[in-house]
Every structure is written in structure tokens, then in C-alpha cells.
Enzyme design. Structure first.
Site, PDB file in Angstrom:
ATOM      1  N   HIS A  33      27.126 -67.132  65.801  1.00  0.00           N
ATOM      2  CA  HIS A  33      28.164 -66.716  64.750  1.00  0.00           C
ATOM      3  C   HIS A  33      28.036 -66.904  63.213  1.00  0.00           C
ATOM      4  O   HIS A  33      29.113 -67.397  62.756  1.00  0.00           O
ATOM      5  CB  HIS A  33      29.517 -67.166  65.156  1.00  0.00           C
ATOM      6  CG  HIS A  33      29.907 -67.002  66.736  1.00  0.00           C
ATOM      7  ND1 HIS A  33      30.453 -65.810  67.292  1.00  0.00           N
ATOM      8  CD2 HIS A  33      29.492 -67.725  67.767  1.00  0.00           C
ATOM      9  CE1 HIS A  33      30.501 -65.930  68.370  1.00  0.00           C
ATOM     10  NE2 HIS A  33      30.143 -66.947  68.866  1.00  0.00           N
TER      11      HIS A  33
ATOM     12  N   SER B 217      15.310 -59.567  37.897  1.00  0.00           N
ATOM     13  CA  SER B 217      16.282 -58.560  37.550  1.00  0.00           C
ATOM     14  C   SER B 217      16.054 -58.295  36.226  1.00  0.00           C
ATOM     15  O   SER B 217      15.576 -59.068  35.167  1.00  0.00           O
ATOM     16  CB  SER B 217      17.650 -59.499  37.724  1.00  0.00           C
ATOM     17  OG  SER B 217      18.433 -58.945  36.972  1.00  0.00           O
TER      18      SER B 217
ATOM     19  N   LYS C 236      17.082 -64.618  37.550  1.00  0.00           N
ATOM     20  CA  LYS C 236      17.190 -64.298  39.018  1.00  0.00           C
ATOM     21  C   LYS C 236      15.688 -63.997  39.562  1.00  0.00           C
ATOM     22  O   LYS C 236      14.675 -63.684  39.046  1.00  0.00           O
ATOM     23  CB  LYS C 236      17.944 -62.715  39.117  1.00  0.00           C
ATOM     24  CG  LYS C 236      19.169 -62.749  38.842  1.00  0.00           C
ATOM     25  CD  LYS C 236      19.839 -63.026  40.160  1.00  0.00           C
ATOM     26  CE  LYS C 236      20.304 -61.969  40.791  1.00  0.00           C
ATOM     27  NZ  LYS C 236      20.856 -62.229  42.114  1.00  0.00           N
TER      28      LYS C 236
ATOM     29  N   GLU D 251      14.815 -58.020  51.891  1.00  0.00           N
ATOM     30  CA  GLU D 251      15.765 -57.014  51.898  1.00  0.00           C
ATOM     31  C   GLU D 251      15.315 -55.546  52.487  1.00  0.00           C
ATOM     32  O   GLU D 251      15.855 -54.818  53.119  1.00  0.00           O
ATOM     33  CB  GLU D 251      16.538 -56.797  50.558  1.00  0.00           C
ATOM     34  CG  GLU D 251      17.236 -58.068  50.307  1.00  0.00           C
ATOM     35  CD  GLU D 251      17.451 -58.129  48.716  1.00  0.00           C
ATOM     36  OE1 GLU D 251      18.120 -57.231  48.327  1.00  0.00           O
ATOM     37  OE2 GLU D 251      17.303 -59.041  48.386  1.00  0.00           O
TER      38      GLU D 251
ATOM     39  N   GLN E 155       7.652 -28.423  66.346  1.00  0.00           N
ATOM     40  CA  GLN E 155       6.802 -28.781  65.228  1.00  0.00           C
ATOM     41  C   GLN E 155       7.627 -30.001  64.461  1.00  0.00           C
ATOM     42  O   GLN E 155       7.166 -30.593  63.453  1.00  0.00           O
ATOM     43  CB  GLN E 155       6.804 -27.515  64.123  1.00  0.00           C
ATOM     44  CG  GLN E 155       6.016 -27.851  62.897  1.00  0.00           C
ATOM     45  CD  GLN E 155       5.540 -26.389  62.396  1.00  0.00           C
ATOM     46  OE1 GLN E 155       4.905 -25.647  63.098  1.00  0.00           O
ATOM     47  NE2 GLN E 155       6.132 -26.072  61.202  1.00  0.00           N
TER      48      GLN E 155
HETATM   49  N1  ARG Z   1       2.406 -26.101  64.165  1.00  0.00           N
HETATM   50  C1  ARG Z   1       2.659 -25.836  65.463  1.00  0.00           C
HETATM   51  C2  ARG Z   1       3.387 -27.067  65.854  1.00  0.00           C
HETATM   52  O1  ARG Z   1       3.280 -27.976  65.107  1.00  0.00           O
HETATM   53  C3  ARG Z   1       1.630 -25.623  66.305  1.00  0.00           C
HETATM   54  C4  ARG Z   1       1.750 -24.792  67.477  1.00  0.00           C
HETATM   55  C5  ARG Z   1       2.042 -23.621  67.128  1.00  0.00           C
HETATM   56  N2  ARG Z   1       2.298 -22.929  68.499  1.00  0.00           N
HETATM   57  C6  ARG Z   1       3.070 -21.799  68.530  1.00  0.00           C
HETATM   58  N3  ARG Z   1       3.187 -21.111  69.684  1.00  0.00           N
HETATM   59  N4  ARG Z   1       3.458 -21.190  67.463  1.00  0.00           N
HETATM   60  O2  ARG Z   1       4.051 -27.316  66.894  1.00  0.00           O
END
Ligand code: ARG
Length: 475
Positions: free
Chosen positions: A155, A276, A282, A289, A321
Site C-alpha cells: 500500500h 525543464s 529540474k 514516465e 486488414q
Molecule cells: N491487404 C489485405 C489484408 O491485409 C490482403 C488480403 C486481401 N484479401 C482479400 N480477399 N481482399 O488482409
């Protein structure tokens, strides 16, 4: 260059193309994409799915592209959608339409996750290597302070005195668990997805086992639908990064606290401090941090991916993606933070006198009174109560525990004689903590030695995994 378009009558709207484009961040997958293309080419060649002379010219062009990617002479252009389309453009620019033969039996769906697995393994090994260096600097620093007492806290209140070497060394054990996690994770990450195709496998006589071993993976997928949809390995890597961040943040918090004027225990080296712009006196512990502050994005990246994956239908969806930027960011963050914290730890000096002076403050030896009675078989509840009364007596009369008179001790409990004073020293208290893993300096020295030995072994293991990986990449 688009990898599709036969059935389209309109080109993509600028805004639609801008949204779907990923090459500005996934370009860093290029070396892995080229390497997995080489593995795919090998399987096409082995299964006579490509003419030998075409295979030769594709291989030559892929290797040339790999060199050009490294030296920066081949780069994506505005019309490239993602890393895969940019590299296919590069290939066809070099050898013409025959470059397109590489697409047989492969979809971007199995390709992208294979590339990302390779990227993740390569970079998590780099993170692991940096963690072992941090462990080394923590353990080296800890071994300098094995015999130096300091208050131990619960604590943020003085609890019991401890060896300051013990206090520092604890961090190395947290990072050892992170390294174990990376090693466990590797077993699930090192699985090839190539051969899963878009989702259902392939009618071509591919050989996923051959491809997997060509790429240094330990095994291949069992279910092609799962193979193209699984991003558990990314989420797990992000969890590990977040956990490492949490561990770093706890070092950051301690260094910040300990270097304050109120504590005055830690002298952080100038090279790891900042000043600072207005207050000339400082010297701020900004590295500590930032180690603490960067944890926010590491935890956030994990949350971002889990949220993307939640309830996602099977198999591939473009949502996936979104797996890359959190991973890239978490890895980049750790590659930035780990060396700075390692240097900060290695160069910090602690004020032994101040810590020793602080060690008995706050009645941190009260447990010794209770343990003294417990050794005389006084039930611990009564022993605890008696020790508490001693503290109250000291507080009301402005004294320390060892300053109570024999009569006062006996007045508190009939078994509490003046012999208790021999336990009421910081060194006595620390030296008596001899249970396994405890703070007695002889034990701490052995704990640190063991931790240093396993640190060396882990470093060797990671270095050999890195060697194998770079050998695979350069074939
Ligand atoms: N750039 C795409 C990704 O990162 C690649 C795969 C794309 N596939 C598709 N069926 N459009 O996932």
C-alpha cells in the site's frame, strides 16, 4: 496494380481506394512476402505446376526484388493497393506476364497471414532478445545492493525491511514469465497457412507440409477455413506486448517515485533524464514516465484487435486488414522503450545510506515482535495484537520499538521479554527471512545467480532461433 478487375466495369472511387489501400503500412511485410513467394514457387515447381524456365526467371526476379526492397530502389507507388499487389507489379515489370504464374493455388488470404506470421516471429524474437538484455541489467544492478536494507512496501506504506537487491531482482522474474510466454506463443505462431487458398484449400497438387518446412514453420494448418481466419497469434502477441508494457510501467513508477525529493533513493543518470524549459534546477525521470505512459497504447492495441475479431464471420473479411497496425505499433513501441529502460536501470545509482535510514521507519519491525511471540507458541492472533499494542505505545510516547523498557514489554504480554530487542534490528529481520525465495541476503545472492544463469540460457536459445530464422530468410 490491382490483383482483380476482370468482372468490374468501373474503376474504384478515389475514396474507396483510399480506404482499402494498406500499402503505406503493410509495405514492411515485403521481405516476408517475397520469401513466402519463393516457398510457394518451390512447391509449384516441385508439383510441375509451372514450366521450369518460368520458375527460374520468377526466382531470379523475386531475389532481385528482395535486394531492391532492402536498398530502397523498389518502392510502392500510388496505384498499389497493398504489399502483395506492389510486389506483383514489380515482378511483372521485370519479367512480364509470366510473373502472374505465381498466383496459382494461392490467395492473398493465405498469403497475408503467412507473411504476418513470419513478421511476428521475427519481431517477437527481437523483442525477446531486448527483454533478456533488460533482465541482465536488472540482475547486475540487483547484485550491487544485496546487502543493502531498504523498506519494503505494501500500500506504499512501510511494511517490512528487505534486501534492496531482492527488491530490484523481482522485476527480472516478471520478464522471465514474459519470455516464457513468447516461447509458448511461438509454438502456435509457427504454423504455415500457405495452401489454404482463399478458404477451402486448392484443387492443385500443392504440398502445404513442404511449404511449411521450407519457411521454417513447425507445422501446417489443419483446417483451411480456420487458417485464413485465425488471428489468435496476433492477439496473443499483443497481449504479451501489453504485459511487457505493464511490467515496464511498474519499473517506471518505481523509478519516478524513488527519484523524487521525498524519497531521494535513486539518482538517475543525466543521460536518461530531461530538463525543464522554465525551471533550471529540474531533472525529470522522463524515460521512466514514458515507460509507464506507453503502456496505454500497448493495452489499447490489444483491445483494438480483440474488438475487430469479436463476432467476425468466417472466413476472410477485409476487417482482418486491421490486424497489422496494432501489431506494428506494439512491436515498435517495445523496440523503442526496452533499450531506454535497460540503459536507465544500468546507470541508476541508489543512496544506500538513505535507504538504510528509511528501512526501520514506520515501525516496519513490528512483525518481528509478533514472530518472537509466535516462536514462543503464543497464538499468532494474540502475538499480532500484542505487537500492535507495542506500536501504539511507541506512537503515543514518540519512541521506536527497541526503546520500550523490559517492564513495558512484559506489560503488553507476559511472554514478551527484553530478548525481543535482538530481533528488533533491520539486519536481524532481513537475515531471518530464510524461507525459499525470501529476502535474507544469502538467499537473494543465490536467487540472483540462478536468474542470471537462466538469463544466459534464454539469450542463447533466442540467438539460435534468430540465426535459424535469418538463415531461412536468406535462402
Ligand atoms: N491487404 C489485405 C489484408 O491485409 C490482403 C488480403 C486481401 N484479401 C482479400 N480477399 N481482399 O488482409
Amino acid at each position: 496494380m490491382a490483383l482483380w478487375g476482370g468482372r468490374f466495369t468501373q474503376a474504384a472511387q478515389e475514396s474507396a481506394f483510399a480506404l482499402s489501400r494498406s500499402v503505406h503500412f503493410d509495405w514492411r511485410l515485403a521481405p516476408y512476402d517475397l520469401r513466402s513467394s519463393i516457398a510457394h514457387l518451390a512447391v509449384l515447381n516441385k508439383s510441375s505446376l509451372i514450366q521450369a524456365k518460368d520458375a527460374d526467371s520468377i526466382l531470379g526476379a523475386l531475389k532481385e526484388l528482395a535486394r531492391e526492397v532492402v536498398d530502397g530502389s523498389f518502392l510502392p507507388i500510388d496505384s498499389d493497393e497493398d504489399v502483395h499487389s506492389a510486389l506483383e507489379r514489380g515482378l511483372t515489370e521485370k519479367i512480364g506476364a509470366v510473373g502472374g504464374a505465381l498466383r496459382a493455388g494461392r490467395s492473398r488470404n493465405d498469403q497475408v497471414t503467412t507473411d504476418l506470421r513470419l513478421f511476428a516471429i521475427d519481431h517477437m524474437l527481437e523483442v525477446a532478445a531486448l527483454i533478456t538484455k533488460l533482465q541482465t541489467s536488472i540482475l547486475d544492478k540487483a547484485s550491487e545492493y544485496i546487502n543493502d536494507p531498504a523498506p519494503g512496501f505494501t500500500h506504499i506504506q512501510h511494511a517490512q525491511p528487505i534486501s534492496f537487491g531482492h527488491e530490484l531482482a523481482k522485476h527480472a522474474h516478471a520478464f522471465a514469465r514474459d519470455l516464457d510466454r513468447i516461447s509458448d506463443w511461438h509454438a502456435r505462431a509457427a504454423i504455415s497457412s500457405l495452401g489454404a487458398g482463399a478458404l477451402s484449400g486448392s484443387s492443385l497438387p500443392l504440398d502445404p507440409v513442404f511449404t511449411a518446412s521450407n519457411l521454417g514453420f513447425t507445422s501446417t494448418f489443419a483446417n483451411s477455413i480456420d487458417a485464413v481466419s485465425d488471428r489468435d497469434y496476433v492477439a496473443e502477441a499483443l497481449f504479451i506486448c501489453a504485459m511487457v508494457g505493464v511490467h515496464l510501467s511498474r519499473i517506471g513508477e518505481e523509478w519516478t517515485l524513488w527519484s523524487s525529493t521525498e524519497f531521494a533513493w535513486a539518482r538517475v543518470a543525466d543521460a536518461y533524464s530531461t530538463g525543464s524549459s522554465i525551471m533550471p534546477q529540474k531533472k525529470n525521470p522522463d524515460m521512466a514516465e514514458l515507460a509507464r505512459g506507453k503502456t496505454g497504447r500497448l493495452v489499447g492495441n490489444l483491445m483494438a484487435l480483440l474488438t475487430t475479431l469479436k463476432a467476425l464471420p468466417f472466413a476472410y473479411n477485409r476487417d482482418l486488414q486491421e490486424d497489422k497496425e496494432p501489431l506494428f505499433d506494439s512491436i515498435d513501441t517495445l523496440l523503442l522503450v526496452l533499450p531506454a529502460v535497460t540503459g536507465m536501470v544500468a546507470t541508476t545509482e541508489f543512496d544506500r545510506e538513505k535507504m538504510a535510514l528509511d528501512a526501520p521507519a514506520g515501525f516496519s519491525l513490528a512483525t518481528e515482535v509478533a514472530d518472537y511471540l509466535a516462536k514462543k507458541l503464543v497464538p499468532f492472533s494474540q502475538a499480532h495484537e500484542a505487537a500492535g499494542r507495542c506500536v501504539a505505545l511507541c506512537e503515543s510516547t514518540g519512541r521506536q520499538l527497541h526503546q520500550l523498557t523490559d517492564a513495558e514489554f512484559l506489560g503488553v504480554h507476559p511472554h514478551l521479554d527484553g530478548g525481543v530487542r535482538t530481533s528488533l534490528t533491520v539486519h536481524g529481520a532481513i537475515n531471518s527471512r530464510t524461507t525459499a525465495g525470501g529476502t535474507a541476503p544469502t538467499l537473494v545472492a543465490a536467487q540472483i545467480k540462478n536468474a542470471q544463469q537462466s538469463n544466459t540460457q534464454t539469450m542463447e536459445k533466442i540467438a539460435s532461433m534468430q540465426r535459424l530464422f535469418s538463415e531461412m530468410m536468406s535462402t
